[in-house]
Design a protein around this motif. Structure first.
Motif, short mmCIF file in Angstrom:
data_model
loop_
_atom_site.label_atom_id
_atom_site.label_comp_id
_atom_site.label_asym_id
_atom_site.label_seq_id
_atom_site.Cartn_x
_atom_site.Cartn_y
_atom_site.Cartn_z
N MET A 129 -5.09 -15.38 21.56
CA MET A 129 -5.86 -15.06 22.63
C MET A 129 -7.43 -14.89 22.04
O MET A 129 -8.33 -15.56 22.49
CB MET A 129 -5.63 -13.74 23.54
CG MET A 129 -4.43 -14.17 24.45
SD MET A 129 -4.72 -15.32 25.58
CE MET A 129 -3.46 -16.75 24.70
N GLY A 130 -7.48 -14.35 20.75
CA GLY A 130 -8.85 -14.31 20.11
C GLY A 130 -9.19 -15.43 19.47
O GLY A 130 -10.58 -15.52 19.50
N MET A 131 -8.32 -16.47 19.19
CA MET A 131 -8.96 -17.53 18.61
C MET A 131 -9.16 -18.65 19.42
O MET A 131 -9.88 -19.57 19.22
CB MET A 131 -7.67 -18.10 17.56
CG MET A 131 -7.57 -17.10 16.41
SD MET A 131 -6.18 -17.72 15.35
CE MET A 131 -6.42 -16.57 13.97
N LEU A 132 -8.29 -18.94 20.62
CA LEU A 132 -8.53 -19.94 21.38
C LEU A 132 -9.62 -20.46 21.81
O LEU A 132 -10.02 -21.76 22.05
CB LEU A 132 -7.31 -19.94 22.68
CG LEU A 132 -5.82 -19.84 22.28
CD1 LEU A 132 -5.02 -20.07 23.45
CD2 LEU A 132 -5.49 -21.60 21.85
N PRO A 133 -10.59 -19.63 22.36
CA PRO A 133 -11.88 -20.04 22.76
C PRO A 133 -12.60 -20.79 21.57
O PRO A 133 -13.41 -21.64 21.89
CB PRO A 133 -12.36 -18.74 23.21
CG PRO A 133 -11.36 -17.78 23.79
CD PRO A 133 -10.17 -18.15 22.68
N GLY A 134 -12.52 -19.98 20.46
CA GLY A 134 -13.13 -20.78 19.28
C GLY A 134 -12.61 -22.14 19.21
O GLY A 134 -13.45 -23.13 18.75
N ILE A 135 -11.36 -22.43 19.17
CA ILE A 135 -10.65 -23.48 18.98
C ILE A 135 -11.15 -24.66 20.10
O ILE A 135 -11.57 -25.74 19.76
CB ILE A 135 -9.27 -23.52 18.70
CG1 ILE A 135 -9.01 -22.56 17.67
CG2 ILE A 135 -8.49 -24.75 18.80
CD1 ILE A 135 -7.48 -22.18 17.70
N LEU A 136 -10.93 -24.26 21.38
CA LEU A 136 -11.25 -25.20 22.49
C LEU A 136 -12.60 -25.25 22.81
O LEU A 136 -13.07 -26.58 23.17
CB LEU A 136 -10.44 -24.64 23.47
CG LEU A 136 -9.11 -24.31 23.44
CD1 LEU A 136 -8.54 -23.91 24.94
CD2 LEU A 136 -8.34 -25.73 23.49
N LEU A 137 -13.54 -24.48 22.74
CA LEU A 137 -14.87 -24.50 23.09
C LEU A 137 -15.86 -24.35 21.93
O LEU A 137 -17.06 -24.82 22.24
CB LEU A 137 -15.37 -23.00 23.99
CG LEU A 137 -14.56 -22.74 25.17
CD1 LEU A 137 -14.93 -21.85 25.86
CD2 LEU A 137 -14.52 -24.13 26.11
N GLY A 138 -15.31 -24.37 20.57
CA GLY A 138 -16.34 -24.00 19.54
C GLY A 138 -17.36 -25.32 19.35
O GLY A 138 -18.45 -25.16 19.46
N PRO A 139 -16.81 -26.45 19.47
CA PRO A 139 -17.67 -27.66 19.18
C PRO A 139 -18.74 -27.76 20.31
O PRO A 139 -19.95 -28.25 20.10
CB PRO A 139 -16.68 -28.94 19.18
CG PRO A 139 -15.30 -28.25 18.65
CD PRO A 139 -15.20 -27.06 19.39
N PHE A 140 -18.16 -27.53 21.28
CA PHE A 140 -19.23 -27.52 22.64
C PHE A 140 -20.36 -26.41 22.50
O PHE A 140 -21.46 -26.62 22.86
CB PHE A 140 -18.53 -27.55 23.83
CG PHE A 140 -17.65 -28.61 24.18
CD1 PHE A 140 -18.00 -30.15 24.47
CD2 PHE A 140 -16.36 -28.59 23.85
CE1 PHE A 140 -16.98 -31.16 24.70
CE2 PHE A 140 -15.39 -29.61 23.91
CZ PHE A 140 -15.81 -30.98 24.22
#
Length: 411
Positions: free
Chosen positions: A49-60
């Motif tokens: 849960m702590g990693m998914l935002p960085g993975i999914l939204l990071g490039p944007f």
């Protein structure tokens, strides 16, 4: 760059408060979940849960950070993080908190961090002279280490007589201090290209920038492997402490403090020494030390807890010697108007492998023991170190890339 120290360290001090408060709160929440469930799978999901935002939204996020005022982004991200902590306080005080609610609020705080991290990293290269970036990276490692030393033992002490909402309230106060220091400083904005592009085009530009640079591409691939095999091991540290070493909150704090001691030692060493003239050699030396430290933790008998602590100290020292020079290299060779995108794309792609590892790590640790992952991680880091030494693209990374490629990537 005249007066850069006052501007940079005003923000840096605020971030120090925020990091310490966040470490207190994180320790308290993780220990609550460990004692409530005793499940490696629950901790693995929490880490995801702590990693998914960085993975999914990071490039944007990186593309948007390169477009927006980075100072404003950091302020909003900190406020969102504080609001999520406040929501958790309310749930705990009412006695109605459930594990899925903790997951959700961790997810929200991670979204805020996804925007805050590239904003801070990209701003650093605009505030700090290039010849001081390695030393500043060393000081950042020292800051992380100091937080790791002080926060876990203090949190372990506080939770013995203070309810968890108290730790979360401290976190909120430290975030507000960080917001105040950011508001007091003007952060320069990099020049924008005259060509107006969409966010999606900016993301593609970041991916193209990395992919067409062999050294950066290999760094991304190697980071993927490390996160696949090593991140699960350290995410499951509470299970290692409670099941293998049969310890409690104090022992978990001791392991995390050991890492903090190492990070500070490594940060001091990096700040004073500055590393080898070729910064990549310092990073490779750090990778060798990380192999040794991880192996010690994986092989530590259940009755020799101090061997595990020693392994954490070595990991901390060598992690500083690896991460600091790598970040300084990227801040030096990546053009400023691309840094937000490059940092987040690298982070998103490499961290994208961690959930895959965690998906297997939780159930396997519940069945066979968490030490397995430390042994696998040690072997992986060793072979990646050999790969770095044998790769001309990585060994020449700090020489930069062609101007033509930069122009193509930005366009």
């Amino acid at each position: 760059m005249a007066g850069w120290k006052q501007r940079f360290f005003t923000i840096w001090i605020g971030q120090a408060f925020a990091m310490f408060g966040s470490s207190l709160a994180s320790f308290g929440v993780i220990w609550y979940m460990t004692k409530t469930t005793g499940s490696a799978t629950v901790l693995a999901i929490a880490t995801m849960m702590g990693m998914l935002p960085g993975i999914l939204l990071g490039p944007f996020a990186g593309a948007l950070v390169d477009r927006w005022d980075r100072r404003v982004v950091m302020i909003i991200a900190d406020i969102v993080s504080a609001l999520a902590a406040a929501a958790m306080v309310i749930l705990f005080w009412h006695g109605s908190v459930e594990i899925w609610q903790i997951y959700a609020l961790m997810f929200v705080r991670s979204i805020a961090g996804t925007f805050h991290f590239p904003s801070m990293q990209a701003s650093t290269s605009l505030l700090v002279p290039q010849d001081q970036l390695t030393r500043v990276a060393g000081m950042n490692q020292m800051l992380q280490g100091a937080s790791s030393i002080g926060a876990p033992p203090l949190a372990a002490l506080l939770i013995s007589f203070m309810p968890l909402p108290g730790l979360l309230a401290i976190d909120i106060c430290t975030v507000l201090i960080a917001v105040g220091t950011i508001m007091a400083v003007r952060i320069p904005r990099p020049p924008r290209s005259e060509i107006q592009s969409s966010v999606l085009q900016d993301v593609r530009a970041g991916l193209r920038y990395i992919w067409n640079w062999p050294g950066l591409r290999l760094v991304m691939v190697f980071s993927c492997v490390i996160n696949l095999l090593l991140t699960p091991a350290f995410s499951l540290m509470p299970i290692l402490v409670t099941r293998h070493f049969e310890g409690g909150a104090i022992q978990l704090a001791g392991m995390e403090a050991g890492m903090g001691v190492g990070i500070i030692v490594g940060g001091v060493l990096l700040g004073v020494w500055g590393g080898f003239k070729r910064r990549i050699l310092t990073a490779v030396l750090g990778m060798f030390g990380m192999t040794v430290g991880t192996l010690m933790i994986g092989l530590a008998p259940s009755n020799i807890f101090l061997l595990g602590v020693a392994g954490m100290i070595i990991m901390g020292v060598m992690g500083s010697l690896t991460n600091g020079p790598f970040m300084a290299i990227l801040q030096t060779v990546v053009t400023p108007q691309m840094q937000g995108r490059v940092f987040t794309v690298l982070g998103s792609v490499s961290m994208g492998m961690a959930p895959l590892g965690l998906a297997f790590a939780g159930p396997i640790a519940d069945r066979f023991g968490v030490q397995t992952w430390y042994l696998v991680g040690a072997v992986a880091v060793f072979f990646l170190m050999i790969g770095c030494l044998l790769s001309p693209s990585i060994m020449r990374l700090e020489e930069g890339h062609t101007g033509t490629q930069e122009q193509q990537a930005v366009a």
